[in-house]
Design an enzyme around this catalytic site. Structure first.
Site, PDB file in Angstrom:
ATOM      1  CG  HIS A  92      82.688 -95.033  42.505  1.00 33.74           C
ATOM      2  ND1 HIS A  92      82.103 -95.424  43.686  1.00 33.74           N
ATOM      3  CD2 HIS A  92      83.869 -95.685  42.443  1.00 33.74           C
ATOM      4  CE1 HIS A  92      82.903 -96.283  44.297  1.00 33.74           C
ATOM      5  NE2 HIS A  92      83.977 -96.451  43.562  1.00 33.74           N
ATOM      6  N   GLY A 104      90.973 -96.171  38.789  1.00 32.15           N
ATOM      7  CA  GLY A 104      90.669 -96.944  39.991  1.00 32.15           C
ATOM      8  C   GLY A 104      90.684 -98.449  39.781  1.00 32.15           C
ATOM      9  CG  ASP A 119      90.369 -97.078  43.956  1.00 31.68           C
ATOM     10  OD1 ASP A 119      90.291 -95.854  43.733  1.00 31.68           O
ATOM     11  OD2 ASP A 119      89.489 -97.890  43.618  1.00 31.68           O
ATOM     12  CG  ASP A 128      77.048 -95.287  42.372  1.00 26.11           C
ATOM     13  OD1 ASP A 128      76.090 -95.275  43.181  1.00 26.11           O
ATOM     14  OD2 ASP A 128      76.948 -95.685  41.204  1.00 26.11           O
ATOM     15  CG  HIS A 147      87.796-101.006  41.628  1.00 23.83           C
ATOM     16  ND1 HIS A 147      86.741-100.695  40.801  1.00 23.83           N
ATOM     17  CD2 HIS A 147      88.162 -99.850  42.210  1.00 23.83           C
ATOM     18  CE1 HIS A 147      86.493 -99.403  40.887  1.00 23.83           C
ATOM     19  NE2 HIS A 147      87.344 -98.868  41.747  1.00 23.83           N
ATOM     20  CG  ASP A 163      91.671-102.882  44.468  1.00 22.14           C
ATOM     21  OD1 ASP A 163      92.159-103.806  45.139  1.00 22.14           O
ATOM     22  OD2 ASP A 163      91.702-102.848  43.226  1.00 22.14           O
ATOM     23  NE  ARG A 196      92.480-102.948  55.784  1.00 18.80           N
ATOM     24  CZ  ARG A 196      93.798-102.839  55.974  1.00 18.80           C
ATOM     25  NH1 ARG A 196      94.281-102.434  57.124  1.00 18.80           N
ATOM     26  NH2 ARG A 196      94.641-103.141  55.007  1.00 18.80           N
TER      27      ARG A 196
END
Length: 127
Positions: A9, A56, A61, A81, A88, A91, A97
């Site tokens: 980030h 991202g 991502d 962060d 997002h 995402d 996951r």
């Protein structure tokens, strides 16, 4: 050659650059992919051949998530962060996951990134 994804980030970009600089020799043993800004910064500072995805928020991502889902990425280092809201966020959560679903080791802070990279380089030297 195994692939490591590097994502950071905005508030963690400097930390990622320090991490890469500290582990330059180890990272040269891997194919590296990164979101656009992170990868560009690493390429410019260290002249590594980092394959860059989109930024991202623009889908990077998700691009890395697709590589995780197809098992083209062995490890993910994502310096997040956690104190700043990200536009997002869905995402990001999907990528985390996918790492869990596909059993891909994921480091989300610098200390866990050190541990992950040590493990990864030990695996490379065993081959």
């Amino acid at each position: 050659m195994q692939t490591i994804a590097l994502i950071a980030h905005d508030k963690k970009k400097d930390e990622m650059l320090e991490f890469v600089g500290h582990h330059l020799d180890a990272l040269k043993q891997f194919h590296l992919v990164a979101t656009h800004t992170t990868g560009t910064l690493i390429n410019e500072k260290y002249h590594l051949d980092v394959e860059t995805m989109m930024s991202g928020p623009l889908g990077g991502d998700q691009q890395i998530g697709a590589l995780v889902a197809t098992e083209k990425i062995a490890y993910v280092i994502f310096l997040r962060d956690p104190l700043t809201s990200q536009p997002h966020e869905p995402d990001i959560n999907a990528l985390l996951r996918l790492c869990d679903v596909h059993n891909i080791p994921l480091a989300t802070n610098r200390r866990s990134a050190h541990i992950l990279l040590k493990y990864a380089t030990e695996k490379v030297s065993e081959q």
